[in-house]
Design a protein around this motif. Structure first.
Motif, PDB file in Angstrom:
ATOM      1  N   LEU A   1      -1.162  -4.649  23.142  1.00 17.74           N
ATOM      2  CA  LEU A   1      -0.791  -3.517  23.976  1.00 17.74           C
ATOM      3  C   LEU A   1      -1.941  -3.206  24.925  1.00 17.74           C
ATOM      4  O   LEU A   1      -3.078  -3.017  24.489  1.00 17.74           O
ATOM      5  N   VAL A   2      -1.642  -3.145  26.221  1.00 18.75           N
ATOM      6  CA  VAL A   2      -2.649  -2.878  27.250  1.00 18.75           C
ATOM      7  C   VAL A   2      -2.218  -1.635  28.023  1.00 18.75           C
ATOM      8  O   VAL A   2      -1.129  -1.609  28.598  1.00 18.75           O
ATOM      9  N   PRO A   3      -3.024  -0.569  28.047  1.00 18.74           N
ATOM     10  CA  PRO A   3      -2.631   0.647  28.754  1.00 18.74           C
ATOM     11  C   PRO A   3      -2.259   0.362  30.207  1.00 18.74           C
ATOM     12  O   PRO A   3      -2.906  -0.415  30.905  1.00 18.74           O
TER      13      PRO A   3
ATOM     14  N   PRO B   1     -10.212   4.098  36.270  1.00 19.47           N
ATOM     15  CA  PRO B   1      -9.514   4.346  35.013  1.00 19.47           C
ATOM     16  C   PRO B   1      -8.358   5.315  35.166  1.00 19.47           C
ATOM     17  O   PRO B   1      -8.353   6.402  34.607  1.00 19.47           O
ATOM     18  N   ASP B   2      -7.316   4.904  35.940  1.00 19.60           N
ATOM     19  CA  ASP B   2      -6.140   5.735  36.104  1.00 19.60           C
ATOM     20  C   ASP B   2      -5.050   5.369  35.100  1.00 19.60           C
ATOM     21  O   ASP B   2      -3.922   5.799  35.223  1.00 19.60           O
ATOM     22  N   GLY B   3      -5.361   4.542  34.096  1.00 20.82           N
ATOM     23  CA  GLY B   3      -4.376   4.096  33.128  1.00 20.82           C
ATOM     24  C   GLY B   3      -4.112   5.146  32.078  1.00 20.82           C
ATOM     25  O   GLY B   3      -4.207   6.342  32.301  1.00 20.82           O
ATOM     26  N   ALA B   4      -3.783   4.676  30.885  1.00 19.57           N
ATOM     27  CA  ALA B   4      -3.373   5.587  29.822  1.00 19.57           C
ATOM     28  C   ALA B   4      -4.507   6.521  29.430  1.00 19.57           C
ATOM     29  O   ALA B   4      -5.664   6.138  29.379  1.00 19.57           O
ATOM     30  N   ARG B   5      -4.157   7.753  29.125  1.00 19.43           N
ATOM     31  CA  ARG B   5      -5.122   8.682  28.548  1.00 19.43           C
ATOM     32  C   ARG B   5      -5.146   8.413  27.047  1.00 19.43           C
ATOM     33  O   ARG B   5      -4.202   8.715  26.339  1.00 19.43           O
ATOM     34  N   ALA B   6      -6.229   7.819  26.565  1.00 20.27           N
ATOM     35  CA  ALA B   6      -6.330   7.511  25.142  1.00 20.27           C
ATOM     36  C   ALA B   6      -7.026   8.670  24.460  1.00 20.27           C
ATOM     37  O   ALA B   6      -8.130   9.034  24.823  1.00 20.27           O
ATOM     38  N   SER B   7      -6.405   9.263  23.458  1.00 15.44           N
ATOM     39  CA  SER B   7      -6.962  10.431  22.799  1.00 15.44           C
ATOM     40  C   SER B   7      -6.779  10.312  21.306  1.00 15.44           C
ATOM     41  O   SER B   7      -6.120   9.405  20.796  1.00 15.44           O
ATOM     42  N   THR B   8      -7.382  11.244  20.607  1.00 18.41           N
ATOM     43  CA  THR B   8      -7.212  11.266  19.165  1.00 18.41           C
ATOM     44  C   THR B   8      -5.771  11.532  18.775  1.00 18.41           C
ATOM     45  O   THR B   8      -5.395  11.294  17.633  1.00 18.41           O
TER      46      THR B   8
ATOM     47  N   LEU C   1      -3.233   9.871  19.555  1.00 14.84           N
ATOM     48  CA  LEU C   1      -2.630   8.583  19.227  1.00 14.84           C
ATOM     49  C   LEU C   1      -3.672   7.560  18.756  1.00 14.84           C
ATOM     50  O   LEU C   1      -3.369   6.372  18.668  1.00 14.84           O
ATOM     51  N   ASP C   2      -4.853   8.017  18.451  1.00 18.38           N
ATOM     52  CA  ASP C   2      -5.894   7.138  17.920  1.00 18.38           C
ATOM     53  C   ASP C   2      -6.179   5.948  18.827  1.00 18.38           C
ATOM     54  O   ASP C   2      -6.400   4.827  18.356  1.00 18.38           O
ATOM     55  N   SER C   3      -6.173   6.178  20.123  1.00 18.47           N
ATOM     56  CA  SER C   3      -6.662   5.228  21.123  1.00 18.47           C
ATOM     57  C   SER C   3      -6.046   3.836  21.032  1.00 18.47           C
ATOM     58  O   SER C   3      -6.711   2.872  20.640  1.00 18.47           O
ATOM     59  N   PRO C   4      -4.776   3.679  21.424  1.00 15.51           N
ATOM     60  CA  PRO C   4      -4.137   2.354  21.377  1.00 15.51           C
ATOM     61  C   PRO C   4      -4.893   1.277  22.157  1.00 15.51           C
ATOM     62  O   PRO C   4      -4.779   0.091  21.823  1.00 15.51           O
ATOM     63  N   ALA C   5      -5.658   1.668  23.174  1.00 14.54           N
ATOM     64  CA  ALA C   5      -6.393   0.674  23.959  1.00 14.54           C
ATOM     65  C   ALA C   5      -7.356  -0.134  23.113  1.00 14.54           C
ATOM     66  O   ALA C   5      -7.700  -1.267  23.466  1.00 14.54           O
ATOM     67  N   GLY C   6      -7.791   0.408  22.016  1.00 19.99           N
ATOM     68  CA  GLY C   6      -8.761  -0.277  21.184  1.00 19.99           C
ATOM     69  C   GLY C   6      -8.187  -0.957  19.960  1.00 19.99           C
ATOM     70  O   GLY C   6      -8.938  -1.408  19.085  1.00 19.99           O
TER      71      GLY C   6
ATOM     72  N   ARG D   1      -3.378   4.042  12.756  1.00 18.42           N
ATOM     73  CA  ARG D   1      -3.183   5.494  12.689  1.00 18.42           C
ATOM     74  C   ARG D   1      -3.060   5.885  11.213  1.00 18.42           C
ATOM     75  O   ARG D   1      -1.949   6.028  10.684  1.00 18.42           O
ATOM     76  N   PRO D   2      -4.166   6.047  10.527  1.00 18.55           N
ATOM     77  CA  PRO D   2      -4.125   6.248   9.074  1.00 18.55           C
ATOM     78  C   PRO D   2      -3.380   7.494   8.638  1.00 18.55           C
ATOM     79  O   PRO D   2      -2.896   7.553   7.498  1.00 18.55           O
ATOM     80  N   HIS D   3      -3.265   8.497   9.497  1.00 17.98           N
ATOM     81  CA  HIS D   3      -2.554   9.718   9.124  1.00 17.98           C
ATOM     82  C   HIS D   3      -1.058   9.632   9.411  1.00 17.98           C
ATOM     83  O   HIS D   3      -0.305  10.544   9.067  1.00 17.98           O
ATOM     84  N   CYS D   4      -0.627   8.553  10.048  1.00 17.08           N
ATOM     85  CA  CYS D   4       0.790   8.382  10.378  1.00 17.08           C
ATOM     86  C   CYS D   4       1.509   7.699   9.220  1.00 17.08           C
ATOM     87  O   CYS D   4       1.161   6.575   8.848  1.00 17.08           O
ATOM     88  N   GLY D   5       2.500   8.364   8.674  1.00 19.27           N
ATOM     89  CA  GLY D   5       3.270   7.786   7.582  1.00 19.27           C
ATOM     90  C   GLY D   5       4.554   7.128   8.020  1.00 19.27           C
ATOM     91  O   GLY D   5       5.166   6.384   7.246  1.00 19.27           O
ATOM     92  N   ARG D   6       4.978   7.379   9.287  1.00 21.99           N
ATOM     93  CA  ARG D   6       6.266   6.861   9.736  1.00 21.99           C
ATOM     94  C   ARG D   6       6.228   6.548  11.226  1.00 21.99           C
ATOM     95  O   ARG D   6       5.623   7.277  12.015  1.00 21.99           O
ATOM     96  N   VAL D   7       6.887   5.467  11.587  1.00 22.93           N
ATOM     97  CA  VAL D   7       7.153   5.150  12.983  1.00 22.93           C
ATOM     98  C   VAL D   7       8.637   5.399  13.212  1.00 22.93           C
ATOM     99  O   VAL D   7       9.481   4.965  12.406  1.00 22.93           O
ATOM    100  N   VAL D   8       8.968   6.110  14.288  1.00 27.29           N
ATOM    101  CA  VAL D   8      10.355   6.487  14.528  1.00 27.29           C
ATOM    102  C   VAL D   8      10.803   6.008  15.903  1.00 27.29           C
ATOM    103  O   VAL D   8       9.992   5.741  16.789  1.00 27.29           O
ATOM    104  N   ALA D   9      12.104   5.907  16.075  1.00 25.54           N
ATOM    105  CA  ALA D   9      12.690   5.542  17.363  1.00 25.54           C
ATOM    106  C   ALA D   9      14.078   6.151  17.437  1.00 25.54           C
ATOM    107  O   ALA D   9      14.668   6.510  16.408  1.00 25.54           O
TER     108      ALA D   9
END
Length: 253
Positions: A85-87, A58-65, A67-72, A201-209
């Protein structure tokens, strides 16, 4: 704004000095907000391209709270097919991502052309951080065809350049294959990924770039995907268009 073309569907990458990593993030206390690593997802069918190595490690992405675990997050249905999306796991994916980074259309904005060690260093910075950034492959109908970086924009140096809100989530992307460029793929996937962020990500109100202002087709792709142009901002190495997709407007734009 000109129509989306190959360059717009190719790359919306970070400025050369805005690398998402532990040594280049805001100095905030995050101990209570960092979760344990989750198990790496297995390879998706069709992900043959990549460097050889032990795929079970498991050297892939570190999934944490953070970012609310994108792997799942699972797959999303789009007009182009099933997208997920695959880490990133460097031992599996480095060769493929490095090849994309050496495409001149991508290199012009990501500035990571060169031997695999250049891309490896960039990925290492992402993966060895504390979970504020998650590098992922974009897999369409089982075939890896794009590279994404999701990151906590409110905990990133970008937050010094705009009025960030808690849990703002940023993204970078590149479309890897020439055959996937210039036909609206970027727009479709930008909407799909920003929807995934807002759904999971229920606490995220905006996606930015923050695409480079010189890449007007990329800016057009964001606009077509439901983002609004918020401001021009000066970042290290580029003048950028701040693009924002707001949860409150997601069904209207």
């Amino acid at each position: 704004m000109p129509p989306i073309d190959a360059s717009g569907d190719t790359a919306a990458g970070p400025g050369p000095h805005l690398v998402r990593g532990a040594e280049d993030t805001l100095d905030l206390r995050l101990t209570d907000d960092v979760a344990a690593l989750i198990a790496e997802r297995g390879p998706v069918a069709g992900e043959a391209a990549g460097a050889a190595g032990d795929a079970s490690r498991p050297d892939g992405a570190r999934a944490s709270t953070l970012l609310d675990s994108p792997a799942g997050w699972g797959a999303a249905g789009t007009s182009l097919g099933v997208f997920q999306l695959v880490p990133v796991r460097p031992e599996r994916d480095l060769t493929l991502i490095s090849r994309w980074m050496n495409d001149p259309a991508v290199a012009a904005f990501w500035e990571l052309a060169g031997p695999e060690a250049v891309t490896a260093g960039h990925l290492r910075t992402q993966l060895r951080g504390d979970g504020r950034s998650a590098p992922c492959l974009g897999v369409l109908d089982g075939v890896p065809m794009s590279y994404w970086e999701l990151y906590r924009a409110d905990l990133d140096p970008l937050a010094r350049h705009y009025p960030a809100r808690p849990h703002d989530t940023g993204l970078h992307l590149l479309i890897g294959g020439v055959a996937d460029r210039g036909r609206g793929v970027g727009t479709t996937l930008l909407r799909a990924v920003s929807d995934l962020v807002l759904d999971h990500r229920p606490h995220c109100g905006r996606v930015v770039a923050e695409p480079d202002l010189r890449n007007t087709p990329s800016v057009s792709a964001f606009l077509s995907a439901g983002f609004r142009f918020a401001a021009e901002i000066d970042l290290p190495g580029k003048r950028a268009a701040l693009m924002i997709r707001e949860r409150a407007l997601r069904d209207r734009l």
